[in-house]
Each structure stands twice: as C-alpha cells, then as structure tokens.
Write a protein that holds these residues in place. Structure first.
Motif, PDB file in Angstrom:
ATOM      1  N   THR A 230       0.804  -1.131  -0.071  1.00 27.07           N
ATOM      2  CA  THR A 230       0.051  -0.002   0.014  1.00 27.07           C
ATOM      3  C   THR A 230       0.920   1.374  -0.083  1.00 27.07           C
ATOM      4  OG1 THR A 230      -1.854  -1.126   1.331  1.00 27.07           O
ATOM      5  CG2 THR A 230      -1.984   1.193   1.069  1.00 27.07           C
ATOM      6  N   ASP A 251      -0.852  -2.921  -5.009  1.00 29.25           N
ATOM      7  CA  ASP A 251      -1.902  -2.981  -4.002  1.00 29.25           C
ATOM      8  C   ASP A 251      -2.603  -1.566  -4.064  1.00 29.25           C
ATOM      9  OD1 ASP A 251      -3.189  -3.752  -1.688  1.00 29.25           O
ATOM     10  OD2 ASP A 251      -1.488  -4.348  -0.668  1.00 29.25           O
ATOM     11  N   ARG A 252      -3.193  -1.135  -2.683  1.00 28.99           N
ATOM     12  CA  ARG A 252      -3.886   0.084  -2.762  1.00 28.99           C
ATOM     13  C   ARG A 252      -2.965   1.326  -2.950  1.00 28.99           C
ATOM     14  NH1 ARG A 252      -6.555  -0.419   3.218  1.00 28.99           N
ATOM     15  NH2 ARG A 252      -4.381  -1.207   3.538  1.00 28.99           N
ATOM     16  N   ARG A 254      -3.528   5.421  -2.130  1.00 28.81           N
ATOM     17  CA  ARG A 254      -4.301   6.369  -1.533  1.00 28.81           C
ATOM     18  C   ARG A 254      -3.793   7.750  -2.075  1.00 28.81           C
ATOM     19  NH1 ARG A 254      -7.133   3.020  -1.611  1.00 28.81           N
ATOM     20  NH2 ARG A 254      -8.263   1.596  -0.295  1.00 28.81           N
ATOM     21  N   SER A 274      -7.029  -1.136  -5.254  1.00 29.18           N
ATOM     22  CA  SER A 274      -7.976  -0.132  -5.239  1.00 29.18           C
ATOM     23  C   SER A 274      -7.185   1.019  -5.444  1.00 29.18           C
ATOM     24  CB  SER A 274      -8.805  -0.153  -4.022  1.00 29.18           C
ATOM     25  OG  SER A 274      -7.999   0.218  -2.893  1.00 29.18           O
TER      26      SER A 274
END
Length: 474
Positions: A230, A251-252, A254, A274
């Motif tokens: 992440t 992975d994520r 943000r 995501s």
C-alpha cells in the motif's frame, strides 16, 4: 550542533580524508576501507549473499588480515587526531558500537557515502547537510533514520538499497535523486518537504510506502516505479507536475485529499488494487490513461480540471458479485456526474456504459435482463451500427415467413410487407401494402407482423438515441 568532523563514525567514513566531488581515487579508498571494516560485522552467509547481489563489492567484502586490522586501527587513530577531538572511550575498530550514529551533526563539506555498506542500524536524525550528500549505490542492511534531516544541497540515493525500515519523516530536501532505489521494508516520507525537483524513477517499494502530507514544491518523477504494498499520498501537495507514467501499484493507492496544482500524468500506469482520490484536487490538466485491473478509482468529492483525460484508460471486468457491484456502480456514477459538470459528453457516455454493466450484476440475471438487451442492441445508446444491423435483420430474414406464405414468385412483395411492418411506427404500411393482404394473413403471421412493428419501433428509438449521443445533442 557539533560538526561531523568531531564524530568518530565520520572519521571512519573518511579514513583517508574528506574527498571532494569528483575525487574518485580518495572516494574509492575510503569506501573500500569502510566496507572491509563493516564486512567484519557480517557472517559468512551474509557476505556471500551480499556479494551475489552486488558483484562489484566482492573485493570489499574480504575479511581483513591481522596486518590489515593493525593498519586500519593506526590510520583511524591518526584520522581522529586530525580532527583535534577528545578520544571516545572504548571506541575502536575491534569494539564498534551496535548502531552507526551520525545524528545531530552538521556536515560542512560534501558527504560522500556512495557504495558504502551499513550492516547495522544507521542514525542520521536531525543532521544538517550544508553541501552535497551522496548515498548512491549504498546498502543499508539495518533500520535507517533520516527523520528531520536537512539536505540543503543536492542529495542522491540513486540505486541505494534499504533492507529494513527507513524513515525520512519531516526531512527537508533540495534537489533529490532516488532513481532505482530499492525499499524492501516500510519506507516513510511523511511530512517531508522537497523544495526542488525529486526523482523516484524506477524505484522499487516492496512494502508500505508513506508520503502522507509530503510537499513537492517543484514537481516529481515516479515514472516506472513499482509499489508492491500500500502507498499513501494522502494530503500530499504537488506544486509542480506529478509524473506517474508507467508506474505499477500492485496494492492500494491512496491519494485522498491530495492536491495536484499542476496536474498529474498517470499514462500507462497500472492499478492492481484499489485507487482512491477522495476529496483530491486536480487543478491542472491530467491524464488517467491507466489500467485499473481490480476496481474503478474512487473520486468522491474530488475536483477535476476540465482538461482531465480518460482516453486510453482500461477498466476492470464486471464485478464478481453484488457487494463489488455496489462499489463499482457508485464509483462510475460519481465519475459520470463529474464529466457531466465538465461538459465532457463522450467521457460521460463511457462511464454511463460502465455503470450499466455493473448494474447488470447488481440487479441479477432477471432484473438485469433488459439492461443486457439494451447493451447488446445499442451499446447502451452509443452505437447506431448495432440497431441498424438489427433493423436489416428484422426486414430481410423477417420477410422469409411472408415469402413462404405468398409463394416463391412474391419475394419483392414479401420483403415490402416486412419492411412496412418493421417501420410501421411511421404509418407506411397502409400506403404501400394493400389492406386486404394484411387482413388475409394467417393468425400466426399477424402476430409476427405485430412483433416486427414493436421491435422495429424499439430499434428505431435506439438508432435515434445513438445518433443524438454521437452528435452531442441534448
């Protein structure tokens, strides 16, 4: 704050003197001495693994002979004497402390650690580098602390390797290079300030990477970087353009509340997990011609520039189940509404199509059947070729039953009747087809004729809808 030249670890790093930028001979002598001494703190297996990873260091990793140890000890004592410093009790080459402590120091000359091996924890916390700092090709085998460090001149960590956690929390950078650097454990840059351009091109992050609240004052380059864990860019501020072209996020990712003042480039980037841009602000033109493999990005509350481009973006396959479908629908719905506000009609239609495909999964096979038909016959109002083809099939193959009824020599009349039925919504049948012909049809053919009229009306509507959308008419 003491100068670096009063620190025994710095004396060991500059055993033969402080080299200038470009003095390769002195740099090489210092590097070889440091690495030979540091290699003595490694086990044979660790040295072999390191030599396999970095063949150029094989010579530096050889254990020191007793004569070499005596020579290095003598040279070290002489180097410390040059610094006019009070001896550190118990500090010698055969009794080194566990951690390499270069914290709270001021480096008045160029700090050159290129190719150095740091086998244990290394601490540079709150140090100030008034000149260039060169850590390219360095290997950090223990935890590293660069938090609150001030790099006032150019700094390079190009191709360096961080095997354990590293922290640059609240550090201040001028121009910085992290090209091809490898971060094998958690990498923290939270609160750092990059006052000049920074390169992370082809960098590798194998675990969590945090850039929360980082300020990039003059642009940054993350092109072809790889984030296996992440990555957090939440509340980061990009004042120059942010380049993430060909970057891979496994992975994520943000980017919540992140500000892109000069836009961002995610062209050919890949999001394997995501991607969240909730409440983000993109004030400049941006490209999202990326591949979203797992799920669509979330832009709830985000502000997008009218120059935001989605051309070439690749979207995930339909959601696996109802739970994912809800998330997909909300994400596409939000993007559709944003494109509507920006008057980007083509992109709005694209997100509408993606939303409808997700709604099919949400509604299930029965409730979503008509959505499937809508998509099959017109690509959800975007294709006029599909309804045109369907109209042709309705007219010509649809004329076969009439031809069989009227006889083999009545093909034109059969096709005319099929054509009139298909376009019956315009009232053509009574003008071109005798009333007695229609009234004389068997019951099944009358039902078939009525069905042709209904299907024709629906296809004509879909054709008109697609034409209107193509011509951008409201």
């Amino acid at each position: 704050m003491p100068e670096a030249n009063q620190n025994p670890w710095y004396h060991l790093a500059t055993l033969y003197g402080e080299p200038a930028i470009g003095d390769e001979d002195l740099q090489s002598k210092n590097r070889t001495a440091w690495n030979r001494i540091m290699a003595s703190r490694l086990g044979e297996e660790e040295r072999a693994k390191l030599a396999a990873e970095r063949p150029d260091l094989v010579e530096s990793l050889k254990p020191c002979s007793p004569n070499e140890w005596r020579y290095y000890n003598q040279t070290f004592r002489e180097r410390r004497a040059e610094g006019n410093m009070v001896p550190y009790l118990g500090f010698n080459l055969t009794n080194l402390a566990d951690a390499i402590d270069l914290s709270d120091l001021t480096f008045e000359t160029a700090a050159i650690f290129s190719g150095f091996i740091f086998p244990t924890e290394a601490n540079f916390r709150k140090s100030i580098f008034n000149k260039e700092a060169i850590f390219s090709d360095a290997i950090f085998m223990g935890e590293v602390n660069f938090s609150e460090v001030d790099f006032q001149q150019e700094v390079s960590f190009g191709s360096s390797i961080f095997s354990r956690q590293v922290s640059f929390k609240d550090a201040t950078f001028s121009r910085a290079h992290f090209d091809r650097a490898v971060f094998k454990d958690i990498a923290t840059f939270s609160g750092a300030v990059f006052n000049d351009y920074v390169w992370f091109k082809r960098g590798t992050f194998l675990e969590i990477a945090s850039f929360r609240g980082v300020k990039f004052a003059d642009g940054c380059e993350f092109s072809r970087a790889t984030f296996s864990g992440t990555v957090y860019f939440s509340k980061a501020e990009f004042s120059g353009r942010a380049y993430f072209a060909n970057t891979t996020f496994y992975d994520r990712a943000r980017f919540d509340k992140t500000m892109f003042k000069d836009g961002a480039d995610f062209e050919d980037a890949t999001f394997g997990g995501s991607a969240s841009f909730v409440d983000a602000s993109l004030e400049g033109t941006s490209s999202f011609a990326a591949t979203f493999e797992a799920e669509p990005p979330q832009f709830f509350g985000a502000k997008l520039h009218e120059g935001t481009s989605w051309y070439g973006a690749k979207w995930p396959t339909r959601p696996r189940n109802e739970r994912y479908a809800v998330e997909f629908v909300h994400a596409y719905e939000r993007l559709k509404l944003e494109m509507d506000k920006l008057k980007k009609h083509e992109d709005e239609l694209g997100f509408f199509v993606l939303e409808m495909r997700s709604r099919q999964v949400l509604y299930g096979p029965w409730s979503g059947f008509f959505l499937y038909i809508y998509g099959f016959l017109s690509d959800y109002g975007r294709s006029y070729a599909k309804p045109t083809l369907a109209l042709i099939l309705t007219v010509f193959p649809g004329g076969v039953p009439y031809w069989m009824y009227l006889g083999p020599f009545k093909l034109k009349k059969a096709v005319g009747l099929s054509l009139a039925n298909t376009f019956g919504v315009f009232g053509f049948r009574k003008d071109f087809v005798p009333t007695h012909l229609v009234e004389g049809l068997p019951g099944l053919l009358k039902i078939f004729a009525a069905a042709q009229t209904v299907v024709g009306a629906a296809l004509i509507f879909l054709f008109g809808l697609a034409l209107r959308n193509r011509l951008r008419m409201k």
